[in-house]
Design a protein around this motif. Structure first.
Motif, PDB file in Angstrom:
ATOM      1  N   LEU A 191     -28.792 -14.891  15.175  1.00  0.00           N
ATOM      2  CA  LEU A 191     -29.081 -16.221  15.715  1.00  0.00           C
ATOM      3  C   LEU A 191     -28.216 -17.280  15.038  1.00  0.00           C
ATOM      4  CD1 LEU A 191     -32.986 -16.095  15.993  1.00  0.00           C
ATOM      5  CD2 LEU A 191     -31.320 -15.917  17.854  1.00  0.00           C
ATOM      6  N   SER A 192     -28.070 -17.189  13.722  1.00  0.00           N
ATOM      7  CA  SER A 192     -27.240 -18.140  12.994  1.00  0.00           C
ATOM      8  C   SER A 192     -25.796 -18.081  13.456  1.00  0.00           C
ATOM      9  CB  SER A 192     -27.330 -17.862  11.494  1.00  0.00           C
ATOM     10  OG  SER A 192     -26.502 -18.749  10.768  1.00  0.00           O
ATOM     11  N   GLU A 193     -25.269 -16.878  13.635  1.00  0.00           N
ATOM     12  CA  GLU A 193     -23.883 -16.704  14.080  1.00  0.00           C
ATOM     13  C   GLU A 193     -23.675 -17.283  15.475  1.00  0.00           C
ATOM     14  OE1 GLU A 193     -19.946 -15.074  13.264  1.00  0.00           O
ATOM     15  OE2 GLU A 193     -21.695 -15.658  12.074  1.00  0.00           O
ATOM     16  N   MET A 194     -24.643 -17.058  16.368  1.00  0.00           N
ATOM     17  CA  MET A 194     -24.510 -17.552  17.739  1.00  0.00           C
ATOM     18  C   MET A 194     -24.561 -19.077  17.784  1.00  0.00           C
ATOM     19  SD  MET A 194     -26.567 -14.827  20.173  1.00  0.00           S
ATOM     20  CE  MET A 194     -28.104 -14.812  19.247  1.00  0.00           C
ATOM     21  N   VAL A 195     -25.396 -19.690  16.951  1.00  0.00           N
ATOM     22  CA  VAL A 195     -25.467 -21.150  16.922  1.00  0.00           C
ATOM     23  C   VAL A 195     -24.175 -21.736  16.365  1.00  0.00           C
ATOM     24  CG1 VAL A 195     -26.625 -23.127  15.878  1.00  0.00           C
ATOM     25  CG2 VAL A 195     -27.982 -21.239  16.785  1.00  0.00           C
ATOM     26  N   LYS A 196     -23.626 -21.125  15.315  1.00  0.00           N
ATOM     27  CA  LYS A 196     -22.425 -21.655  14.667  1.00  0.00           C
ATOM     28  C   LYS A 196     -21.174 -21.484  15.522  1.00  0.00           C
ATOM     29  CE  LYS A 196     -24.035 -20.867   9.912  1.00  0.00           C
ATOM     30  NZ  LYS A 196     -23.822 -20.077   8.674  1.00  0.00           N
ATOM     31  N   LYS A 197     -21.112 -20.417  16.308  1.00  0.00           N
ATOM     32  CA  LYS A 197     -19.862 -20.106  17.019  1.00  0.00           C
ATOM     33  C   LYS A 197     -19.998 -20.087  18.532  1.00  0.00           C
ATOM     34  CE  LYS A 197     -18.017 -17.330  13.177  1.00  0.00           C
ATOM     35  NZ  LYS A 197     -17.471 -16.018  12.779  1.00  0.00           N
ATOM     36  N   GLY A 198     -21.178 -20.430  19.058  1.00  0.00           N
ATOM     37  CA  GLY A 198     -21.388 -20.381  20.497  1.00  0.00           C
ATOM     38  C   GLY A 198     -20.542 -21.385  21.257  1.00  0.00           C
ATOM     39  N   GLU A 199     -20.312 -21.099  22.515  1.00  0.00           N
ATOM     40  CA  GLU A 199     -19.510 -21.951  23.401  1.00  0.00           C
ATOM     41  C   GLU A 199     -20.180 -23.320  23.568  1.00  0.00           C
ATOM     42  OE1 GLU A 199     -18.713 -22.121  28.213  1.00  0.00           O
ATOM     43  OE2 GLU A 199     -19.132 -20.203  27.249  1.00  0.00           O
ATOM     44  N   TYR A 200     -19.377 -24.389  23.516  1.00  0.00           N
ATOM     45  CA  TYR A 200     -19.892 -25.760  23.647  1.00  0.00           C
ATOM     46  C   TYR A 200     -19.733 -26.248  25.086  1.00  0.00           C
ATOM     47  CZ  TYR A 200     -19.797 -30.813  23.749  1.00  0.00           C
ATOM     48  OH  TYR A 200     -20.016 -32.124  24.102  1.00  0.00           O
ATOM     49  N   ARG A 201     -20.662 -27.106  25.519  1.00  0.00           N
ATOM     50  CA  ARG A 201     -20.481 -27.815  26.781  1.00  0.00           C
ATOM     51  C   ARG A 201     -21.272 -29.125  26.755  1.00  0.00           C
ATOM     52  NH1 ARG A 201     -24.024 -24.814  31.603  1.00  0.00           N
ATOM     53  NH2 ARG A 201     -26.064 -25.657  30.995  1.00  0.00           N
ATOM     54  N   LEU A 202     -20.817 -30.078  27.582  1.00  0.00           N
ATOM     55  CA  LEU A 202     -21.533 -31.322  27.822  1.00  0.00           C
ATOM     56  C   LEU A 202     -22.109 -31.241  29.222  1.00  0.00           C
ATOM     57  CD1 LEU A 202     -22.181 -34.301  26.972  1.00  0.00           C
ATOM     58  CD2 LEU A 202     -20.050 -34.939  28.124  1.00  0.00           C
ATOM     59  N   SER A 203     -23.396 -31.506  29.356  1.00  0.00           N
ATOM     60  CA  SER A 203     -24.033 -31.409  30.668  1.00  0.00           C
ATOM     61  C   SER A 203     -24.899 -32.624  30.929  1.00  0.00           C
ATOM     62  CB  SER A 203     -24.876 -30.132  30.772  1.00  0.00           C
ATOM     63  OG  SER A 203     -26.018 -30.216  29.941  1.00  0.00           O
ATOM     64  N   ALA A 204     -25.254 -32.802  32.188  1.00  0.00           N
ATOM     65  CA  ALA A 204     -26.167 -33.869  32.595  1.00  0.00           C
ATOM     66  C   ALA A 204     -27.146 -33.284  33.595  1.00  0.00           C
ATOM     67  CB  ALA A 204     -25.397 -35.032  33.206  1.00  0.00           C
ATOM     68  N   ALA A 205     -28.380 -33.758  33.555  1.00  0.00           N
ATOM     69  CA  ALA A 205     -29.417 -33.234  34.431  1.00  0.00           C
ATOM     70  C   ALA A 205     -30.133 -34.368  35.138  1.00  0.00           C
ATOM     71  CB  ALA A 205     -30.411 -32.390  33.643  1.00  0.00           C
ATOM     72  N   ILE A 206     -30.453 -34.137  36.408  1.00  0.00           N
ATOM     73  CA  ILE A 206     -31.323 -35.006  37.180  1.00  0.00           C
ATOM     74  C   ILE A 206     -32.461 -34.124  37.668  1.00  0.00           C
ATOM     75  CG2 ILE A 206     -31.557 -36.571  39.137  1.00  0.00           C
ATOM     76  CD1 ILE A 206     -28.104 -35.748  38.075  1.00  0.00           C
ATOM     77  N   GLY A 207     -33.642 -34.338  37.134  1.00  0.00           N
ATOM     78  CA  GLY A 207     -34.746 -33.434  37.421  1.00  0.00           C
ATOM     79  C   GLY A 207     -34.442 -32.060  36.857  1.00  0.00           C
ATOM     80  N   ASP A 208     -34.553 -31.049  37.690  1.00  0.00           N
ATOM     81  CA  ASP A 208     -34.284 -29.680  37.262  1.00  0.00           C
ATOM     82  C   ASP A 208     -32.849 -29.254  37.538  1.00  0.00           C
ATOM     83  OD1 ASP A 208     -36.909 -29.330  36.407  1.00  0.00           O
ATOM     84  OD2 ASP A 208     -37.582 -28.703  38.409  1.00  0.00           O
TER      85      ASP A 208
END
Length: 713
Positions: free
Chosen positions: A132-149
């Motif tokens: 879990l620590s490795e996945m958080v440190k090296k996981g793919e990044y993205r910027l997102s926006a949500a309207i409702g679901d």
């Protein structure tokens, strides 16, 4: 000592009271408010033992592998139905986001261990937490926006304000659907807001509330404007906001945006103070950044359904007021009382009858309501009417397949019959191989509206030598690596008589026959340049670098035999060590055998005073030989001394070569002195380390020279 806390509201702090009133204002406004989040993906390929993670998934009843988890969240709101939205700069641009991964990895694994650790063996738990620590440190990044679901991750950052400007950013969701829009207030001054009711919308404590309620909703809080200042955080109000509200709208009772929530201040145990950037500042930022057309479309397409419905009326549908009434509306609207024109907005009225009819009308639309004067009301009453937009049916006739733009926005292709808000437009048209005159047109709801598109043969104009607007990766915007977010937009401008055509680098340009003057805005070296172009029956290729103004660049103390590259091209220097170069920023590389190369940038200016001082530093190759020679000699001599010293220090050797005790001591002392001297000399061998560094630097210098000789920068 007093403790003062200032929170930019993207951070997470546990304070908020959930407002749940299901009002008309809430329903009309919340659909235009976005949930913005920076996320990382827990990539399965980073997991060494997926079985333990899947076991955790079954325990908590939620997928983890290849799912996105939030790092930071904020709010925003749409200002155009094409997906363009506003938020704070600090919501979009978070330079420290990567450094947060380690901190969040610790918090995440601690929470998992505390809640579910007892359901795993020691080995399983250790493996799970490491994964879990490795996945958080090296996981793919993205910027997102949500309207409702609905989640959108195809986002374009259009503009981020400089640090010296208000904390604002403009972005767009790239999607074909139409979005609900909030109207920006057009108040001439925010001082009129003091004492009025306002409402905060957004997503306070985003991830925290997501986990608690398993449901994400827009929250609304009511308050009043306490003060308006000239500072960046100009509006102080009491409509409670919390971390996560950053970038969300602050509206009046009609749902019109009067500010964008940005920060809260707290001092010790006292109540927090809430601050927003005013709509005035938002409008000024958009105008200065070249988004005037966006403001026009915001006014046209903003949802005004909340306008009349949330105006406070009595049971008879009347607006209750004192005898002194201010109509606070956009400038220039006609105001009638009982059919008599009283003036244009904004307007102060003195009402002399207990009941009268008010009508406000103008190009955007119209508004009417009955006014009831109450003797129990004293002082001045302010009304902010929201006009219902009139619609006009506009027909476009002409060549088929012509793209139609209204104030820069693509609205269709010919032939077309389009319903548009009644307003004044500048229509422009585009079709390869043709030129179309722009048409200024007032779309009137009470008249037949037809636009005749007239074409003329046009010829392609290919422009070379103008830098394209830099393409910047989303991550560069977010992490603050790129300076291009502050650069002025590059525009190519053609003028002919009273015509002015504006293009961006990369646009297809077609011009009709005639004399045109080409200029470029947004590039320093082209400032003030006007190039006459005659278009006559054929396509043209124009290299604007041939028309660049030139000025002198001087080289001081330049050694004989030095080679010079300007912008990657080797260039001869005149005997007086001067060059005549195009204005603007130039990249200079100077090479002289035996010396360290010089690489620098210089701006060539019209006054001819630009210069470069040659920095005469001995080359890395010479330094490498010196360090190597001294190091080897010192290390060799020192080793010899240490060997002799060690021999003399040997008891058997000293006894065999001494006749008495004094000679024995002399041999031992000599051996000790020799060993110490040898150690000191051997330490000089450390100079071999800088020698190696110098050889590496010399190799880099040769590589730079090779690149220049091959024509690469």
């Amino acid at each position: 000592m007093k403790k003062i806390t200032v929170a930019l509201l993207i951070l997470i702090v546990p304070t908020f009271f959930l407002y749940s009133q299901n009002s008309t204002l809430y329903m009309n406004t919340s659909s235009a408010v976005l949930y913005i989040q920076h996320e990382i993906r827990l990539n399965a390929e980073l997991c060494r033992n997926p079985d333990t993670v899947r076991k955790l998934e079954k325990i908590i009843g939620k997928n983890i592998l290849d799912e996105y988890v939030p790092l930071l969240t904020g709010s925003g709101f749409f200002i155009d139905d094409d997906g363009t939205f506003l938020t704070n700069r600090h919501v979009i641009q978070v330079p420290f986001i990567n450094s947060m991964r380690s901190m969040i990895a610790v918090e995440f694994t601690n929470e998992i261990s505390e809640r579910y650790g007892g359901k795993f063996s020691i080995d399983e738990l250790n493996t799970l937490l490491d994964d879990l620590s490795e996945m958080v440190k090296k996981g793919e990044y993205r910027l997102s926006a949500a309207i409702g679901d609905e989640v959108f991750n195809d986002i374009t950052i259009l503009r981020i304000a400089k640090d010296s400007l208000p904390d604002l950013a403009v972005a767009r969701i790239n999607d074909e659907q139409k979005f609900a829009v909030l109207k920006l207030s057009d108040l001439q001054t925010s001082q009129n807001l003091v004492g009025t009711d306002v409402y905060s919308f957004g997503f306070p404590l985003g991830p925290v509330f997501d986990r608690i309620f398993n449901e994400r909703v827009v929250t609304m809080n009511k308050g009043a404007v306490s003060a308006v200042r000239k500072a960046e955080l100009s509006i102080q109000h009491t409509a409670a906001i919390s971390p996560g509200n950053s970038g969300g709208p602050l509206t009046d009772q009609a749902g019109t945006v009067v500010g964008i929530n940005t920060a809260l201040f707290s001092e010790g145990d006292s109540s927090s103070l809430f601050y927003a950037i005013s709509a005035e500042q938002i409008t000024g930022f958009l105008e200065n950044e070249g988004y005037e057309n966006l403001l026009k479309w915001n006014r046209r397409v903003a949802d005004k359904a909340a306008g009349d419905d949330v105006l406070k009326l009595n049971v008879l549908g009347e607006f209750e007021t004192s005898a002194d009434l201010i109509i606070d509306a956009e400038k220039g609207l006609e105001i009638y009382i009982d059919g008599e024109l009283k003036g244009t907005s904004p307007l102060y009225l003195q009402l002399d009858k207990p009941l009268s009819e008010l009508m406000v009308t103008g190009m955007p639309g119209e508004f009417s309501v009955n006014l009831r004067v109450l003797s129990t009301l004293s002082g001045t009453t302010t009304m902010r009417p929201s006009l219902r937009t009139k619609s006009s049916l506009v027909k476009f006739a002409g060549d088929p397949g012509v793209e139609i733009f209204a104030d820069g926005k693509l609205i269709g292709k010919t032939p077309a019959e389009l319903e548009l808000p009644a307003d004044e437009y500048l229509f422009s048209f585009s079709k390869p191989g043709y030129y179309y005159e722009p048409v200024a047109f007032a779309a009137d709801s009470a008249a037949d509206n037809e636009v005749l598109i007239k074409s003329r043969p046009a010829y392609r104009i290919n422009i070379e030598g103008i830098p394209a607007q830099k393409e910047v990766a989303l991550s560069d915007y977010v992490f603050g690596k790129s300076l291009s977010i502050d650069e002025k937009l590059v525009r190519i401008i053609f003028n002919s008589n009273e015509k002015k055509l504006v293009y961006a680098p990369g646009d297809s340009i077609f011009l009709p026959e005639g004399l045109w003057f080409l200029s470029v805005d947004g590039v320093f070296e082209y400032t003030g340049m006007k190039i006459p172009i005659t278009v006559s029956g054929r396509d043209l290729n124009i290299d604007v670098t041939q028309y660049l103004p030139h000025s002198a660049l001087s080289f001081r103390d330049l050694p004989e035999g030095a080679r010079i590259w300007i912008d990657g091209q080797e260039t001869e220097v005149s005997p007086d060590a001067r060059m005549n170069l195009p204005l603007g920023k130039r990249e200079v590389f100077i090479w002289k055998d035996g010396y360290q190369p010089m690489s620098t940038d210089v701006t060539v200016r019209p006054d001819g005073r630009a210069f470069i001082n040659w920095q005469e530093y001995t080359g890395h190759q010479a330094g490498a030989w010196v360090y190597t020679s001294i190091g080897v000699l010192s290390a060799g001599t020192g080793t010899a001394f240490m060997l002799v010293g060690s021999l003399f220090l040997d008891n058997d050797y000293a006894l065999q070569h001494s006749q008495n005790y004094q000679e024995y001591l002399d041999i031992k002392n000599l051996g000790f002195a020799g060993f110490v001297a040898g150690s000191i000399l051997s330490a000089g061998g450390v100079l071999l380390i800088p020698a190696i560094i110098e050889w590496i630097e010399y190799a880099d210098d040769l590589k730079s020279l090779k690149l220049m000789e091959n024509g690469k920068q």
